[in-house]
Motif scaffolding. Structure first.
Motif, PDB file in Angstrom:
ATOM      1  N   ILE A 106       0.851  -1.192   0.000  1.00  0.00           N
ATOM      2  CA  ILE A 106       0.000   0.000   0.000  1.00  0.00           C
ATOM      3  C   ILE A 106       0.882   1.236   0.000  1.00  0.00           C
ATOM      4  O   ILE A 106       1.783   1.376   0.815  1.00  0.00           O
ATOM      5  CB  ILE A 106      -0.941  -0.003   1.220  1.00  0.00           C
ATOM      6  CG1 ILE A 106      -1.867  -1.216   1.168  1.00  0.00           C
ATOM      7  CG2 ILE A 106      -1.766   1.268   1.275  1.00  0.00           C
ATOM      8  CD1 ILE A 106      -2.730  -1.381   2.391  1.00  0.00           C
ATOM      9  N   THR A 145      -8.952  -1.246 -12.185  1.00  0.00           N
ATOM     10  CA  THR A 145      -9.173  -0.610 -10.883  1.00  0.00           C
ATOM     11  C   THR A 145     -10.631  -0.274 -10.630  1.00  0.00           C
ATOM     12  O   THR A 145     -11.067  -0.224  -9.480  1.00  0.00           O
ATOM     13  CB  THR A 145      -8.363   0.688 -10.763  1.00  0.00           C
ATOM     14  OG1 THR A 145      -8.795   1.622 -11.766  1.00  0.00           O
ATOM     15  CG2 THR A 145      -6.876   0.419 -10.923  1.00  0.00           C
ATOM     16  N   SER A 159      -9.164   6.024  -0.609  1.00  0.00           N
ATOM     17  CA  SER A 159      -9.158   5.130   0.546  1.00  0.00           C
ATOM     18  C   SER A 159      -8.000   4.146   0.385  1.00  0.00           C
ATOM     19  O   SER A 159      -7.397   4.037  -0.686  1.00  0.00           O
ATOM     20  CB  SER A 159     -10.481   4.369   0.637  1.00  0.00           C
ATOM     21  OG  SER A 159     -10.606   3.487  -0.472  1.00  0.00           O
ATOM     22  N   SER A 160      -7.694   3.400   1.459  1.00  0.00           N
ATOM     23  CA  SER A 160      -6.613   2.413   1.374  1.00  0.00           C
ATOM     24  C   SER A 160      -6.931   1.336   0.344  1.00  0.00           C
ATOM     25  O   SER A 160      -6.045   0.858  -0.368  1.00  0.00           O
ATOM     26  CB  SER A 160      -6.374   1.780   2.751  1.00  0.00           C
ATOM     27  OG  SER A 160      -7.567   1.199   3.243  1.00  0.00           O
ATOM     28  N   GLY A 161      -8.212   0.961   0.233  1.00  0.00           N
ATOM     29  CA  GLY A 161      -8.609  -0.027  -0.765  1.00  0.00           C
ATOM     30  C   GLY A 161      -8.416   0.476  -2.187  1.00  0.00           C
ATOM     31  O   GLY A 161      -7.994  -0.282  -3.073  1.00  0.00           O
ATOM     32  N   ALA A 164      -4.772   0.361  -3.009  1.00  0.00           N
ATOM     33  CA  ALA A 164      -4.351  -1.016  -3.271  1.00  0.00           C
ATOM     34  C   ALA A 164      -4.748  -1.451  -4.672  1.00  0.00           C
ATOM     35  O   ALA A 164      -3.989  -2.130  -5.370  1.00  0.00           O
ATOM     36  CB  ALA A 164      -4.971  -1.955  -2.229  1.00  0.00           C
ATOM     37  N   LYS A 165      -5.940  -1.080  -5.112  1.00  0.00           N
ATOM     38  CA  LYS A 165      -6.390  -1.408  -6.465  1.00  0.00           C
ATOM     39  C   LYS A 165      -5.461  -0.811  -7.512  1.00  0.00           C
ATOM     40  O   LYS A 165      -5.059  -1.484  -8.467  1.00  0.00           O
ATOM     41  CB  LYS A 165      -7.815  -0.880  -6.693  1.00  0.00           C
ATOM     42  CG  LYS A 165      -8.906  -1.646  -5.973  1.00  0.00           C
ATOM     43  CD  LYS A 165     -10.273  -1.060  -6.296  1.00  0.00           C
ATOM     44  CE  LYS A 165     -11.387  -1.833  -5.613  1.00  0.00           C
ATOM     45  NZ  LYS A 165     -12.724  -1.317  -5.958  1.00  0.00           N
ATOM     46  N   SER A 186      -5.356  -7.130   1.646  1.00  0.00           N
ATOM     47  CA  SER A 186      -6.172  -7.216   2.862  1.00  0.00           C
ATOM     48  C   SER A 186      -7.142  -6.049   3.007  1.00  0.00           C
ATOM     49  O   SER A 186      -8.012  -6.071   3.871  1.00  0.00           O
ATOM     50  CB  SER A 186      -5.255  -7.262   4.089  1.00  0.00           C
ATOM     51  OG  SER A 186      -4.461  -6.087   4.151  1.00  0.00           O
ATOM     52  N   VAL A 187      -6.996  -5.011   2.154  1.00  0.00           N
ATOM     53  CA  VAL A 187      -7.830  -3.816   2.309  1.00  0.00           C
ATOM     54  C   VAL A 187      -8.867  -3.664   1.193  1.00  0.00           C
ATOM     55  O   VAL A 187      -9.694  -2.761   1.234  1.00  0.00           O
ATOM     56  CB  VAL A 187      -6.939  -2.544   2.343  1.00  0.00           C
ATOM     57  CG1 VAL A 187      -6.079  -2.540   3.592  1.00  0.00           C
ATOM     58  CG2 VAL A 187      -6.076  -2.444   1.088  1.00  0.00           C
ATOM     59  N   GLY A 188      -8.840  -4.528   0.207  1.00  0.00           N
ATOM     60  CA  GLY A 188      -9.778  -4.412  -0.902  1.00  0.00           C
ATOM     61  C   GLY A 188     -11.096  -5.115  -0.622  1.00  0.00           C
ATOM     62  O   GLY A 188     -11.228  -5.908   0.317  1.00  0.00           O
ATOM     63  N   ASP A 189     -12.103  -4.852  -1.458  1.00  0.00           N
ATOM     64  CA  ASP A 189     -13.386  -5.539  -1.306  1.00  0.00           C
ATOM     65  C   ASP A 189     -13.311  -6.928  -1.929  1.00  0.00           C
ATOM     66  O   ASP A 189     -12.334  -7.294  -2.586  1.00  0.00           O
ATOM     67  CB  ASP A 189     -14.516  -4.708  -1.926  1.00  0.00           C
ATOM     68  CG  ASP A 189     -14.242  -4.352  -3.385  1.00  0.00           C
ATOM     69  OD1 ASP A 189     -13.862  -5.252  -4.163  1.00  0.00           O
ATOM     70  OD2 ASP A 189     -14.386  -3.169  -3.750  1.00  0.00           O
ATOM     71  N   TYR A 193     -10.775  -8.628  -4.690  1.00  0.00           N
ATOM     72  CA  TYR A 193      -9.976  -9.765  -4.244  1.00  0.00           C
ATOM     73  C   TYR A 193     -10.076 -10.928  -5.229  1.00  0.00           C
ATOM     74  O   TYR A 193      -9.067 -11.565  -5.566  1.00  0.00           O
ATOM     75  CB  TYR A 193     -10.443 -10.184  -2.849  1.00  0.00           C
ATOM     76  CG  TYR A 193      -9.744 -11.400  -2.287  1.00  0.00           C
ATOM     77  CD1 TYR A 193      -8.396 -11.366  -1.965  1.00  0.00           C
ATOM     78  CD2 TYR A 193     -10.447 -12.583  -2.074  1.00  0.00           C
ATOM     79  CE1 TYR A 193      -7.766 -12.479  -1.439  1.00  0.00           C
ATOM     80  CE2 TYR A 193      -9.829 -13.692  -1.549  1.00  0.00           C
ATOM     81  CZ  TYR A 193      -8.486 -13.638  -1.233  1.00  0.00           C
ATOM     82  OH  TYR A 193      -7.852 -14.748  -0.718  1.00  0.00           O
TER      83      TYR A 193
END
Length: 315
Positions: A106, A145, A159-161, A164-165, A186-189, A193
């Motif tokens: 991240i 993304t 956001s963190s998610g 990450a994307k 670990s932070v994505g939906d 995932y």
């Protein structure tokens, strides 16, 4: 500590060795010397305080494998990931990589004040992609993304998610031979995932290698073929994912049953064993030679002489 190795049948085609970690250790200096202490330290031996993040780690990974890295906080997972990626150098031992490596964490290499599009262009330029190649890949990255109009917003608004994307999409478009994922999934939906799992499967079919760092034993078991369990700098267990994750889950179960003070005491005791007081230099550090301080003093003498000459001329 010698790792117990358990063998299993892991899926996917097996290719030649992609990564070989050979007796790798990593020490971090726990105190920084001031410049004048650094100069005078060349004339005398002084003991230095180090933290041993990794100790004598060895394993071999074939192309087409996904290797999980699990362990408690402070066990050396991210340090090992950075060593495999080439972002850090081992203090001793050697890491051989067959191909380019890309580390996905991240915020890894992403600039918060730049937009998503600008971050894509910057990161790929830094990886020696030509402008025409970048333009060809931008649309694929944006579609993966699913950030839509956010792709034109500064990263600090993500956001963190979302970060990450973007990071994962860029990483897979650079098409590395070795992909290292450090906690980034670990932070994505769940939808994101599943898309990542499909890309990981594609990478494995193409003979590429994935390292997956996570605290979640269930996620590691689902994704990985084999797993390395790191415990405060040592390789405690390395083998088939089901067996290693089961052993790790049992350890976590017993560890969590202890009181908060007992857990803290045990962690502190383990971390104390990683602190070293040494008077020698690491294998990969340049040893200070006598000519180095002589050169420094010579430069200072020349600067002083020039300054004195200029003052004398001005009188």
């Amino acid at each position: 500590m010698d790792a117990k190795t358990k063998k299993g049948n892991y899926p996917g085609p097996q290719f030649e060795t992609a990564v070989q970690v050979d007796h790798v250790s990593k020490l971090f200096l726990m105190e920084r010397k001031k410049w004048y202490k650094f100069i005078f330290s060349a004339f005398k031996k002084k003991q230095n305080h180090y933290f041993q993040a990794l100790e004598d780690i060895s394993f071999e990974v074939k192309g087409g494998e996904c290797i999980g890295l699990i362990g408690l906080n402070g066990s050396g997972k991210s340090t090992l990931a950075n060593l495999i990626a080439g972002h850090l150098s081992p203090t001793s031992g050697e890491i051989k990589r067959n191909g380019a490596a890309s580390l996905l964490a991240i915020n890894s290499g992403l600039k918060p004040n730049l937009t998503g599009i600008e971050n894509i262009k910057l990161k790929m330029l830094l990886m020696d992609f030509k402008p025409a190649e970048i333009n060809q890949r931008i649309q694929n990255i944006v579609e993966f993304t699913e950030l839509h109009d956010f792709i034109y917003q500064p990263l600090k608004q993500y956001s963190s998610g979302m970060r990450a994307k973007l990071g994962f999409a860029i990483a897979i478009q650079t098409n590395p031979e070795i992909l290292i994922i450090d906690e980034a999934l670990s932070v994505g939906d769940q939808t994101f995932y599943q898309k990542c799992l499909q890309e990981i499967d594609r990478f494995k079919r193409e003979g590429k290698t994935i390292f997956f760092v996570s605290h979640a034993a269930n996620q590691v078991r689902e994704i990985s073929d084999r797993v390395a369990w790191l415990h405060y700098g040592q390789l405690k267990l390395f083998g088939e994912s089901q067996e290693v994750c089961l052993e790790y889950s049992r350890f976590i179960h017993h560890f969590n049953k202890k009181s908060h003070s007992e857990r803290q005491k045990e962690q502190q005791e383990m971390m104390n064993t990683q602190k070293k007081t040494l008077s020698w230099k690491s294998n990969n550090q340049k040893k200070i030679k006598i000519w180095q301080p002589i050169c420094i003093f010579s430069v200072l003498f020349v600067i002083l002489a020039i300054s004195t000459w200029e003052i004398w001329q001005s009188i």
